[in-house]
Design a protein around this motif. Structure first.
Motif, PDB file in Angstrom:
ATOM      1  N   ARG A 189       0.826  -1.207   0.000  1.00 40.20           N
ATOM      2  CA  ARG A 189       0.000   0.000   0.000  1.00 40.20           C
ATOM      3  C   ARG A 189       0.860   1.255   0.000  1.00 40.20           C
ATOM      4  N   LEU A 190       1.916   1.250   0.795  1.00 39.98           N
ATOM      5  CA  LEU A 190       2.801   2.415   0.872  1.00 39.98           C
ATOM      6  C   LEU A 190       3.501   2.663  -0.460  1.00 39.98           C
ATOM      7  N   ASP A 191       3.951   1.563  -1.084  1.00 46.19           N
ATOM      8  CA  ASP A 191       4.659   1.711  -2.357  1.00 46.19           C
ATOM      9  C   ASP A 191       3.714   2.229  -3.439  1.00 46.19           C
ATOM     10  N   ALA A 192       2.456   1.804  -3.409  1.00 41.32           N
ATOM     11  CA  ALA A 192       1.487   2.313  -4.389  1.00 41.32           C
ATOM     12  C   ALA A 192       1.303   3.816  -4.224  1.00 41.32           C
ATOM     13  N   GLU A 193       1.267   4.283  -2.978  1.00 40.84           N
ATOM     14  CA  GLU A 193       1.156   5.727  -2.749  1.00 40.84           C
ATOM     15  C   GLU A 193       2.403   6.452  -3.231  1.00 40.84           C
ATOM     16  N   LEU A 194       3.574   5.888  -2.935  1.00 46.31           N
ATOM     17  CA  LEU A 194       4.814   6.546  -3.351  1.00 46.31           C
ATOM     18  C   LEU A 194       4.869   6.683  -4.866  1.00 46.31           C
ATOM     19  N   GLN A 195       4.439   5.657  -5.592  1.00 49.07           N
ATOM     20  CA  GLN A 195       4.510   5.708  -7.048  1.00 49.07           C
ATOM     21  C   GLN A 195       3.644   6.831  -7.625  1.00 49.07           C
ATOM     22  N   THR A 196       2.567   7.195  -6.933  1.00 52.38           N
ATOM     23  CA  THR A 196       1.742   8.310  -7.411  1.00 52.38           C
ATOM     24  C   THR A 196       2.418   9.651  -7.170  1.00 52.38           C
ATOM     25  N   ARG A 197       3.378   9.672  -6.277  1.00 52.68           N
ATOM     26  CA  ARG A 197       4.040  10.936  -5.917  1.00 52.68           C
ATOM     27  C   ARG A 197       5.436  11.067  -6.518  1.00 52.68           C
ATOM     28  N   LEU A 198       5.978   9.967  -7.004  1.00 52.57           N
ATOM     29  CA  LEU A 198       7.318   9.974  -7.584  1.00 52.57           C
ATOM     30  C   LEU A 198       7.163  10.079  -9.095  1.00 52.57           C
ATOM     31  N   HIS A 199       7.461  11.233  -9.654  1.00 52.55           N
ATOM     32  CA  HIS A 199       7.090  11.509 -11.040  1.00 52.55           C
ATOM     33  C   HIS A 199       8.098  11.008 -12.073  1.00 52.55           C
ATOM     34  N   LYS A 200       9.297  10.624 -11.644  1.00 54.68           N
ATOM     35  CA  LYS A 200      10.244  10.004 -12.573  1.00 54.68           C
ATOM     36  C   LYS A 200      11.125   9.029 -11.803  1.00 54.68           C
ATOM     37  N   PRO A 201      11.598   7.984 -12.459  1.00 55.25           N
ATOM     38  CA  PRO A 201      12.374   6.953 -11.761  1.00 55.25           C
ATOM     39  C   PRO A 201      13.655   7.515 -11.153  1.00 55.25           C
ATOM     40  N   LEU A 202      14.046   6.953 -10.035  1.00 56.30           N
ATOM     41  CA  LEU A 202      15.294   7.342  -9.395  1.00 56.30           C
ATOM     42  C   LEU A 202      16.475   6.666 -10.083  1.00 56.30           C
ATOM     43  N   LYS A 203      17.609   7.315 -10.070  1.00 52.32           N
ATOM     44  CA  LYS A 203      18.833   6.678 -10.555  1.00 52.32           C
ATOM     45  C   LYS A 203      19.172   5.505  -9.637  1.00 52.32           C
ATOM     46  N   LYS A 204      19.878   4.539 -10.189  1.00 48.94           N
ATOM     47  CA  LYS A 204      20.185   3.320  -9.432  1.00 48.94           C
ATOM     48  C   LYS A 204      20.836   3.636  -8.094  1.00 48.94           C
ATOM     49  N   GLY A 205      21.752   4.560  -8.068  1.00 47.04           N
ATOM     50  CA  GLY A 205      22.462   4.892  -6.837  1.00 47.04           C
ATOM     51  C   GLY A 205      21.636   5.655  -5.827  1.00 47.04           C
ATOM     52  N   LEU A 212      23.067   9.039   4.946  1.00 48.84           N
ATOM     53  CA  LEU A 212      23.264   7.990   3.950  1.00 48.84           C
ATOM     54  C   LEU A 212      24.150   8.436   2.791  1.00 48.84           C
ATOM     55  N   GLY A 213      24.682   9.624   2.893  1.00 46.52           N
ATOM     56  CA  GLY A 213      25.543  10.146   1.838  1.00 46.52           C
ATOM     57  C   GLY A 213      24.788  10.595   0.602  1.00 46.52           C
ATOM     58  N   LYS A 214      23.503  10.961   0.779  1.00 46.09           N
ATOM     59  CA  LYS A 214      22.670  11.390  -0.344  1.00 46.09           C
ATOM     60  C   LYS A 214      22.018  12.747  -0.046  1.00 46.09           C
ATOM     61  N   PRO A 215      22.811  13.784   0.251  1.00 39.17           N
ATOM     62  CA  PRO A 215      22.208  15.074   0.594  1.00 39.17           C
ATOM     63  C   PRO A 215      21.390  15.670  -0.543  1.00 39.17           C
ATOM     64  N   HIS A 216      21.710  15.300  -1.788  1.00 39.20           N
ATOM     65  CA  HIS A 216      20.981  15.847  -2.937  1.00 39.20           C
ATOM     66  C   HIS A 216      19.550  15.315  -3.005  1.00 39.20           C
ATOM     67  N   LEU A 217      19.233  14.260  -2.231  1.00 39.72           N
ATOM     68  CA  LEU A 217      17.881  13.721  -2.215  1.00 39.72           C
ATOM     69  C   LEU A 217      16.976  14.398  -1.189  1.00 39.72           C
ATOM     70  N   ALA A 218      17.557  15.252  -0.366  1.00 44.21           N
ATOM     71  CA  ALA A 218      16.795  15.850   0.730  1.00 44.21           C
ATOM     72  C   ALA A 218      15.587  16.639   0.216  1.00 44.21           C
ATOM     73  N   GLY A 219      15.764  17.396  -0.854  1.00 44.83           N
ATOM     74  CA  GLY A 219      14.663  18.205  -1.384  1.00 44.83           C
ATOM     75  C   GLY A 219      13.529  17.343  -1.898  1.00 44.83           C
ATOM     76  N   LEU A 220      13.869  16.279  -2.628  1.00 47.38           N
ATOM     77  CA  LEU A 220      12.856  15.368  -3.158  1.00 47.38           C
ATOM     78  C   LEU A 220      12.093  14.675  -2.031  1.00 47.38           C
ATOM     79  N   VAL A 221      12.830  14.153  -1.067  1.00 41.81           N
ATOM     80  CA  VAL A 221      12.204  13.456   0.059  1.00 41.81           C
ATOM     81  C   VAL A 221      11.287  14.401   0.827  1.00 41.81           C
TER      82      VAL A 221
END
Length: 442
Positions: free
Chosen positions: A57-73, A109-118
């Motif tokens: 259920r959570l992943d289904a909600e996330l997919q509606t809010r994530l507008h483009k796929p994340l890079k593998k890393g 986690l060494g991903k500060p560039h993801l902070a805005g998206l999250v």
């Protein structure tokens, strides 16, 4: 220089990511718990279990809010967001703390560039509320194959099974009848301020109103009580135990049923606790030691008789076979992510193979109890039906009981949100050659 300790949410994200990559919670979680601050460990466990329980259920909600796929890393952001969504939807945690700590975990986690998206995704989720599910997987928070299989197998019970799977399992105890009575232990719990009640079916079972640490249980260290689900306790009622018997507990680890057998009949000649995993047998030994009970503990593949069986037949066999564990999903919610529909047929082949091989170690007149923690007929009554058809000396001898559903070849317990797990039991008696020949010619 000491390695910097990861915060709670970063640890949880890594555990959940490991599960999505095929590792079980029982393997992925313990190393993370050791890394966590002691005061955070219970919350870390709750985050990981809760996110797996509601993953679909959570992943289904996330997919509606994530507008483009994340890079593998950058895919670590997915479990990081999912555990935050779990808390927003299914906990009383302060929402601002959930958002702030999850965003901060991006840096850990060494991903500060993801902070805005999250931050943007979680603020939208907070503002908009939970969306209406649009798929069966999201509606029931189960993989679609599992929902459809349950619907097909159990058209009257499938929704109740799914609901029970999404509930948190109660904590159930088995009172050691060698040391005390259930009534006496209920009184001891009451004196300790622990609310509890007797189980409906297991005569030595007690269900706690709220889970607690075993260190709070009166006399736990001295063996007065053990933790065991009510459905698992029922095996001793079916084995028809008596003094002088030789009993095999095949696939015995972690030893709950071995100990229950020994508690139920003090004058058994011998209980052989057999398991393929020498490492898991350590848990059997620990349980036996705490309860001060004697058993012969043996490592070996139950189907490979030449490597472990001494040739002396058994009066009773408990065969709790490896299975899909579809009846204990509420205790192991990672099963929803790890199990596949095409696992069931190979498991059924293993189950039949074990039953075939161990049948030859049973005395004429002896009884074998076949058990699974599955709700799939393919692993349960269909195995028994096939076995009886192929063996003239095998007779179904289920005693009259008040629990479970009669399948015609055993009793099926469905997981109950406020009570026991899902389990299947069948009792088979081995006739001697003369009785089997008479039955075949009549």
């Amino acid at each position: 220089m000491a390695r910097q300790q990861l915060p709670l949410r970063a640890l949880a994200a890594r555990v959940i990511q490991s599960v999505t990559q095929g590792q079980s919670l029982s393997d992925a979680l313990p190393p993370a718990l050791r890394q966590a601050q002691e005061q955070d460990r219970s919350q870390l466990q709750a985050l990981c279990y809760g996110t797996c329980r509601w993953y679909h259920r959570l992943d289904a909600e996330l997919q509606t809010r994530l507008h483009k796929p994340l890079k593998k890393g950058d895919r670590i952001a997915v479990p990081l967001i999912l555990q935050a969504l779990f808390q927003l939807r299914h906990s009383h945690q302060a929402e601002h703390a959930v958002l702030n700590e999850t965003v901060a975990a991006c840096r850990s986690l060494g991903k500060p560039h993801l902070a805005g998206l999250v931050n943007a995704i979680l603020r939208a989720a907070q503002r908009d509320g939970e969306p209406e599910p649009t798929t069966p997987a999201a509606t029931f928070s189960h993989p679609q194959w599992l929902t459809e299989k349950l619907r097909h197998n159990w058209p009257d019970q499938w929704q109740a099974i799914l609901d029970a799977n999404n509930a948190q399992a109660p904590m159930t105890l088995r009172v050691n009848a060698r040391q005390t009575t259930r009534d006496a232990y209920l009184a001891a719990l009451d004196e300790a301020g622990i609310e509890a009640s007797a189980t409906r079916f297991a005569p030595h079972g007690i269900q706690l109103a709220e889970p607690c640490g075993v260190d709070r249980l009166p006399g736990f260290a001295e063996g007065r009580v053990s933790v065991q689900d009510e459905a698992a306790q029922l095996c001793t009622e079916l084995l028809d135990l008596a003094p002088g018997q030789r009993v095999l507990d095949a696939c015995a680890a972690p030893g709950g049923k071995t100990c229950a057998i020994l508690e139920a009949q003090a004058e058994i000649k011998e209980v052989v606790a057999l398991d393929q995993s020498a490492q898991r047998l350590e848990r059997v030994r620990e349980n036996l030691e705490r309860l001060r009970l004697p058993a012969t503990v043996s490592a070996g593949d139950a189907a490979d008789l030449e490597r472990w069986w001494d040739g002396e037949p058994f009066d009773r066999i408990l065969l709790d076979v490896p299975c899909s564990a579809s009846g204990v999903i509420r205790r192991h919610p990672d099963i929803k992510l790890l199990r596949r529909e095409d696992d069931i047929t190979p498991l059924a082949a293993i189950q039949m193979g074990l039953l075939e091989r161990l049948w030859s170690t049973l005395k004429p007149g002896g009884k074998l109890v076949y058990a699974t923690c599955s709700v799939f007929p393919q692993e349960n009554h269909r195995i028994i039906q096939r076995f009886i058809k192929a063996h003239e000396d095998a007779v179904l001898t289920m005693p009259p009981v008040s629990w479970g559903q009669d399948t015609g070849a055993g009793r099926q317990l469905f997981p109950d949100a406020g009570s026991h797990d899902g389990f299947f039991y069948a009792c088979l008696t081995r006739q001697d050659d003369h009785a089997a020949n008479q039955a075949s010619t009549s």
